[in-house]
Enzyme design. Structure first.
Site, PDB file in Angstrom:
ATOM      1  N   GLY A  59     -17.531 -26.789  15.087  1.00  0.00           N
ATOM      2  CA  GLY A  59     -16.422 -27.701  15.355  1.00  0.00           C
ATOM      3  C   GLY A  59     -16.604 -28.989  14.585  1.00  0.00           C
ATOM      4  N   CYS A  86     -23.720 -24.103  14.628  1.00  0.00           N
ATOM      5  CA  CYS A  86     -23.406 -25.424  14.073  1.00  0.00           C
ATOM      6  C   CYS A  86     -23.134 -26.436  15.197  1.00  0.00           C
ATOM      7  CB  CYS A  86     -22.242 -25.296  13.101  1.00  0.00           C
ATOM      8  SG  CYS A  86     -22.100 -26.723  12.018  1.00  0.00           S
ATOM      9  N   TYR A  87     -21.909 -26.873  15.382  1.00  0.00           N
ATOM     10  CA  TYR A  87     -21.627 -27.780  16.505  1.00  0.00           C
ATOM     11  C   TYR A  87     -22.103 -27.140  17.806  1.00  0.00           C
ATOM     12  CZ  TYR A  87     -19.091 -30.772  19.783  1.00  0.00           C
ATOM     13  OH  TYR A  87     -18.771 -31.635  20.796  1.00  0.00           O
ATOM     14  N   HIS A 180     -23.428 -21.023   9.462  1.00  0.00           N
ATOM     15  CA  HIS A 180     -22.333 -20.170   9.933  1.00  0.00           C
ATOM     16  C   HIS A 180     -22.578 -18.718   9.520  1.00  0.00           C
ATOM     17  CE1 HIS A 180     -19.429 -23.228  11.321  1.00  0.00           C
ATOM     18  NE2 HIS A 180     -20.124 -24.005  10.512  1.00  0.00           N
ATOM     19  N   GLU A 182     -20.891 -16.170  10.316  1.00  0.00           N
ATOM     20  CA  GLU A 182     -19.663 -15.372  10.268  1.00  0.00           C
ATOM     21  C   GLU A 182     -18.989 -15.353   8.904  1.00  0.00           C
ATOM     22  OE1 GLU A 182     -20.315 -17.925  12.093  1.00  0.00           O
ATOM     23  OE2 GLU A 182     -18.782 -19.466  11.980  1.00  0.00           O
ATOM     24  N   ASP A 237       3.501  -2.703  12.076  1.00  0.00           N
ATOM     25  CA  ASP A 237       3.402  -3.359  13.390  1.00  0.00           C
ATOM     26  C   ASP A 237       4.481  -2.860  14.351  1.00  0.00           C
ATOM     27  OD1 ASP A 237       1.491  -4.736  12.050  1.00  0.00           O
ATOM     28  OD2 ASP A 237       2.601  -6.613  11.908  1.00  0.00           O
ATOM     29  N   LYS A 379      -4.848  -6.999  12.091  1.00  0.00           N
ATOM     30  CA  LYS A 379      -4.037  -6.061  11.312  1.00  0.00           C
ATOM     31  C   LYS A 379      -4.732  -4.713  11.065  1.00  0.00           C
ATOM     32  CE  LYS A 379      -0.288  -5.455   8.719  1.00  0.00           C
ATOM     33  NZ  LYS A 379       1.082  -5.773   9.145  1.00  0.00           N
TER      34      LYS A 379
END
Ligand code: XMP
Length: 523
Positions: A59, A86-87, A180, A182, A237, A379
């Site tokens: 964040g 991180c944060y 991070h 990710e 979709d 998706k």
């Protein structure tokens, strides 16, 4: 406490730009997770959610600032593993008795960094540091840093700017990293998440088969014996939404397929046949092409075209929906990225909810309630669910097709003659792409008929016919794109076929523009 059928992981969002990527990494591991903004995560919320593990996201705030975001304190006493990023690391340290110092230039790190292991080992980093250099590339983005660890924590890895880059309290199963894991720039990050969910005891029970069953039951509970309408476009979709609802409630569902007269060659027939023959669902084929094409006569401005089509679409859909007596619900193919509540720091800690109106605010206008069975999916998960539901691969892998259809591939004024020529040329182009095995390498390919005629010579005669542009792009999300590098042989063969087989075209161009500066569509 509510009983949940899947193991659930909670991601508390402190406003990082990349929080959604944490969810992607976890879903890839068949772990069910949800992202919730920190303001919403109270002690009561936590007890109700009953997570098997928690992740604190990164964040932009500083934990050294009074009033900065915090998780509820019960997160630390639930007995579940926590991973702070991180944060999230800094907040964990501060909450548990460590010290965080506000940004100083020599400890700030942005971008690529390398971490090295200490003597200590934890399963969280299994599969790390196998490189002969004994280090791992990670992606950092921090100004503040941890200056003193909270009691119980040890250091497992360091970087030049973060002496506490990788930390853990093994007894409480609290893990905290400054980088991070990710993002793609932490190449081994997925392994770290896999290790975390493994040590938290997740079994990877989030499968499409399980989701399908669960969602069918949920739809039945929500809808009861009421009727539902669904706008079907033939895109992935709306198709998956329609089929899932049909499986759940059968005849209580009616789908409306609006044909605005600007679809591709045989497209309306193919979509209608696919749904009627394979799924036997109630389907209204609303052929309103005259209405749309008449309204578009003489219109050449792209935005006026879009607005005209959008407004008529709503009118038409409403007209057909009104014929379905007792309809109380409208089904929409809203996806997870459209509904995630994200933490916004721009105007103070507020919550921005992106809403998605495929059918332009219709539910409010018609007093309908919404059913959105894809709200939890990304998706590629929708595609996987489509496969699970037996939707043909040719439908699942289709290139995106814009709502206004061929209207925006016919720059300038639209005429029936131009649309007919365009349909034939586009079909040959796509056929060529498929024959050469290129369809799945391309994000989107289409032909556009240009608002110009050019002189040619065919046989012994002079021609004065339309020119055609071919477009094909590669892209990840449609936001940026590059033109597809066809071979000259392919382009020559395709051009010859189109000019020979389609009356009305005597010249073919290939569009070599990337996005930016171009857009994917010509209008
Ligand atoms: P552009 O042309 O903006 O297109 O680079 C990006 C993606 O969006 C699609 N597109 C549309 N889709 N209504 C839609 O439903 C529209 O008005 C529209 N305009 C562009 C385009 O096909 C591409 O996939």
């Amino acid at each position: 406490m509510t009983q949940h059928s899947h193991d659930r992981l909670l991601i508390i969002d402190f406003g990082s730009q990349v929080t959604q990527l944490i969810a992607r990494r976890l879903r890839e591991l068949n772990v069910y997770c949800e992202i919730h903004p920190y303001q919403k995560v109270t002690d009561a919320f936590l007890a109700e959610f009953a997570p098997k593990a928690i992740i604190f996201s990164g964040g932009p705030d500083s934990v050294t600032r009074e009033g900065s975001p915090r998780p509820p304190q019960s997160a630390y006493t639930m007995g579940v593993p926590i991973l702070g990023i991180c944060y999230g690391q800094q907040v964990m340290m501060q909450d548990l008795g460590g010290i965080v110092e506000a940004g100083q230039s020599h400890t700030a790190e942005f971008g690529r960094a390398y971490v090295k292991p200490t003597e200590l080992k934890t399963d969280l980093f299994n599969g790390w540091f196998l490189d002969p250099n004994g280090r791992e590339q990670v992606w950092m983005s921090h100004g503040d840093h941890v200056a003193k660890l909270a009691p119980g924590f040890d250091v497992y890895g360091t970087s030049s700017g973060a002496p506490f880059a990788m930390t853990a309290d093994l007894e409480r199963r609290f893990y905290a990293v400054q980088f991070h894991p990710e993002v793609h720039h932490t190449p081994n990050g997925a392994t770290l998440y896999a290790n975390f969910v493994k040590l938290a005891g997740f079994t990877g029970d989030w499968t499409m088969g399980a989701y399908r069953e669960e969602m069918i039951q949920k739809i039945r509970d929500e809808v009861g014996d009421k009727k539902v309408i669904c706008a079907l476009s033939g895109g992935v979709d709306s198709s998956v939404t329609g089929i899932l609802l049909h499986e759940a409630i059968g005849d209580q569902l009616t789908c409306v397929f609006v044909d605005h007269g600007m679809l591709r060659l045989n497209e309306a027939e193919q979509v209608v046949a696919m749904f009627r023959e394979n799924y036997n669902l109630n389907l209204i084929h609303a052929d309103e092409s005259d209405l749309f094409l008449n309204a578009l006569e003489g219109v050449s401005d792209p935005e006026v075209k879009r607005k005209t089509i959008g407004k008529l679409f709503i009118d038409v859909f409403q007209k057909y929906a009104n014929e379905i007596e007792g309809a109380e619900f409208l089904a929409q193919g809203t996806l997870y990225p459209d509904v995630i509540e994200s933490v916004s720091f721009s105007g103070g800690p507020s919550v921005t909810i992106k809403s998605h109106h495929n059918v332009g605010g219709l539910p409010e206008k018609m007093g309908l309630k919404l059913v959105e069975p894809l709200r939890e999916l990304f998706k590629d998960e929708v595609r996987a669910l489509g496969t699970e539901l037996g939707l043909p691969a040719s439908f699942i892998g289709r290139h995106p097709f814009p709502g206004p259809g061929l209207a925006i591939r016919c720059p300038g004024e639209i005429t029936r003659e131009k649309l007919d020529i365009l349909r034939k040329a586009d079909a040959i182009y796509i056929d060529q792409i498929r024959k050469h095995g290129l369809y799945d390498d391309i994000w989107q390919a289409f032909a556009a008929i240009l608002p110009m005629r050019t002189v040619g010579v065919m046989g012994d005669g002079r021609t004065y016919d339309f020119a055609l542009a071919l477009r094909a792009v590669t892209s990840v999300d449609g936001m940026t794109a590059d033109y597809y590098p066809f071979t000259h042989e392919f382009l020559g063969e395709t051009s010859t076929r189109i000019i020979n087989e389609v009356q009305g075209i005597n010249r073919v161009f290939y569009d070599c523009t990337s996005k930016p500066p171009g857009t994917i569509e010509l209008e």
